[in-house]
Write a protein that holds these residues in place. Structure first.
Motif, short mmCIF file in Angstrom:
data_model
loop_
_atom_site.label_atom_id
_atom_site.label_comp_id
_atom_site.label_asym_id
_atom_site.label_seq_id
_atom_site.Cartn_x
_atom_site.Cartn_y
_atom_site.Cartn_z
N CYS A 1 0.80 -1.22 0.00
CA CYS A 1 0.00 0.00 0.00
C CYS A 1 0.83 1.27 0.00
O CYS A 1 0.38 2.32 -0.48
N HIS A 2 2.05 1.21 0.54
CA HIS A 2 2.92 2.39 0.58
C HIS A 2 4.35 1.99 0.18
O HIS A 2 5.28 2.10 0.99
N PRO A 3 4.52 1.53 -1.06
CA PRO A 3 5.84 1.02 -1.47
C PRO A 3 6.96 2.07 -1.42
O PRO A 3 8.11 1.73 -1.14
N LEU A 4 6.63 3.32 -1.65
CA LEU A 4 7.67 4.36 -1.62
C LEU A 4 8.16 4.62 -0.20
O LEU A 4 9.29 5.09 -0.01
N CYS A 5 7.33 4.33 0.77
CA CYS A 5 7.73 4.54 2.17
C CYS A 5 8.34 3.28 2.80
O CYS A 5 8.80 3.34 3.94
N TYR A 6 8.32 2.18 2.05
CA TYR A 6 8.75 0.91 2.63
C TYR A 6 10.21 0.96 3.07
O TYR A 6 10.56 0.50 4.16
N ALA A 7 11.06 1.52 2.22
CA ALA A 7 12.49 1.58 2.55
C ALA A 7 12.73 2.45 3.79
O ALA A 7 13.66 2.20 4.56
N ILE A 8 11.88 3.44 4.00
CA ILE A 8 12.06 4.34 5.14
C ILE A 8 11.60 3.67 6.43
O ILE A 8 12.31 3.70 7.45
N PHE A 9 10.42 3.05 6.38
CA PHE A 9 9.83 2.49 7.60
C PHE A 9 10.40 1.12 7.95
O PHE A 9 10.88 0.89 9.06
N MET A 10 10.35 0.18 7.00
CA MET A 10 10.62 -1.21 7.33
C MET A 10 12.10 -1.57 7.26
O MET A 10 12.53 -2.53 7.89
N TYR A 11 12.89 -0.85 6.47
CA TYR A 11 14.30 -1.19 6.40
C TYR A 11 15.11 -0.56 7.53
O TYR A 11 16.31 -0.73 7.60
N ASP A 12 14.43 0.17 8.39
CA ASP A 12 15.09 0.69 9.58
C ASP A 12 15.31 -0.48 10.55
O ASP A 12 14.37 -1.08 11.06
N SER A 13 16.58 -0.84 10.76
CA SER A 13 16.90 -2.01 11.58
C SER A 13 16.39 -1.86 13.01
O SER A 13 16.06 -2.85 13.66
N VAL A 14 16.30 -0.63 13.49
CA VAL A 14 15.81 -0.39 14.85
C VAL A 14 14.34 -0.80 14.96
O VAL A 14 13.92 -1.42 15.94
N ILE A 15 13.55 -0.49 13.91
CA ILE A 15 12.12 -0.84 13.92
C ILE A 15 11.95 -2.35 13.92
O ILE A 15 11.16 -2.92 14.68
N CYS A 16 12.71 -3.05 13.05
CA CYS A 16 12.63 -4.51 12.99
C CYS A 16 13.04 -5.14 14.32
O CYS A 16 12.41 -6.08 14.81
N LEU A 17 14.11 -4.60 14.90
CA LEU A 17 14.59 -5.13 16.17
C LEU A 17 13.56 -4.90 17.27
O LEU A 17 13.32 -5.79 18.10
N ARG A 18 12.93 -3.75 17.28
CA ARG A 18 11.91 -3.45 18.30
C ARG A 18 10.71 -4.37 18.14
O ARG A 18 10.15 -4.85 19.15
N MET A 19 10.28 -4.63 16.90
CA MET A 19 9.15 -5.53 16.70
C MET A 19 9.49 -6.94 17.17
O MET A 19 8.66 -7.61 17.80
#
Length: 317
Positions: A127-145
């Motif tokens: 739904c938001h492919p242009l924002c994917y690299a910003i939101f999901m590729y942030d290693s901190v976000i993945c680690l927190r999840m």
């Protein structure tokens, strides 16, 4: 029937899956093969994700965590189950029973939260492919999840394990199950458990239904976005990306909700054992197959890995 308080030195007796199932060598071999295949499949998935740079994405990182949970889940239950096949006592220590309750609930809650995180990953990717690299590729976000899934699952497991083992138990100490599961264990209590049952339902709502609601919301938004796509290729890719995840969600939640969310008056020991065997033993074996057979990236990584092994073998000759 006489009652006595449970002490730390007392053992529980696991009556097993079914009486006829316990005494069969074929049954032992059947469960043993499932255990070996499950551990091998999930280990292979983890190794593929670690070794192939094309799979170093948030989705596959979360998938590797799920595979780790599946290995722990089946290893928490099946070795004791296989030991009971070979033993006449079929006992498990008080501490061992508590650990089974704690780890099974930790992994159950952790998998619910990981599935919700994976659905969010799919939502952002489609739904938001242009924002994917910003939101999901942030290693901190993945680690927190990931840490959030493990830690919240562990908190839920610790609370329920400590509470369920704090009751006085009937003198038989016989658990009509093949492993220590909180709802079955509480049935042995010789005290009023209504408050704990209420707390268990609250925990189940938080750890099962809230993530499930998030998953349904994510995939409803994904479906709406997919239906607006004009490209057949984009539609096919979106369907392939989400179908495997939805299949896993359906298998997992159907059994988990059946075990932990049914009213007490509708409970049956035989039904509980079948449902528990389904989500603790059989589905961890099916998950890697679902992901690999429906996922071209995983199949591609497997082919590249096989190619490297063949080349290495030729070089050694």
């Amino acid at each position: 029937m006489g009652y006595k308080n449970q002490t730390s030195s007392s053992d529980f007796t696991l009556l097993g899956l079914f009486s006829f199932f316990q005494t069969s060598l074929v049954s032992f071999l059947f469960i043993f093969v499932i255990f070996v295949v499950t551990v091998a499949e999930n280990t292979l998935i983890i190794l593929l994700i670690l070794s192939d740079s094309r799979l170093h994405t948030p989705m596959y990182f979360l998938l590797s965590q799920r595979s780790s949970m599946d290995i722990l889940h089946i290893s928490n239950i099946v070795p004791q189950m296989l030991s009971n096949f070979l033993s006449d006592s079929r006992t498990i220590s008080f501490a061992g029973c508590g650990f089974q309750v704690f780890l099974s609930l930790t992994l159950l809650g952790g998998e619910c939260l990981l599935l919700a995180a994976m659905s969010c990953d799919c939502y952002v990717a489609i739904c938001h492919p242009l924002c994917y690299a910003i939101f999901m590729y942030d290693s901190v976000i993945c680690l927190r999840m990931t840490l959030g899934s493990w830690s919240l699952g562990a908190a839920d497991g610790l609370v329920q394990a400590v509470t369920s083992l704090s009751f006085p138990y009937c003198s038989a100490h016989e658990i009509d199950h093949f492993f220590c599961e909180a709802p079955t264990l509480v049935r042995l209590a010789c005290a009023d458990t209504s408050v704990f049952v209420y707390v268990m339902y609250i925990c189940c709502v938080l750890m099962l239904l809230v993530p499930f609601s998030l998953i349904l919301t994510s995939y409803s938004l994904i479906l709406a976005a997919v239906l607006r796509m004009c490209s057949t290729e984009a539609l096919r890719k979106a369907f392939t990306t989400c179908s495997s995840h939805l299949a896993v969600v359906g298998l997992f939640y159907r059994a988990a909700i059946f075990i932990y969310m049914r009213p007490k008056s509708y409970r049956s020991a035989a039904h509980d054992k079948v449902a528990s065997a389904f989500y603790t033993i059989f589905t961890p074996m099916l998950y890697p197959l679902i992901y690999s057979l429906r996922n071209s990236e995983v199949k591609g990584a497997l082919e590249r890995w096989r190619g490297k092994c063949i080349n290495l073998k030729h070089q050694q000759r």
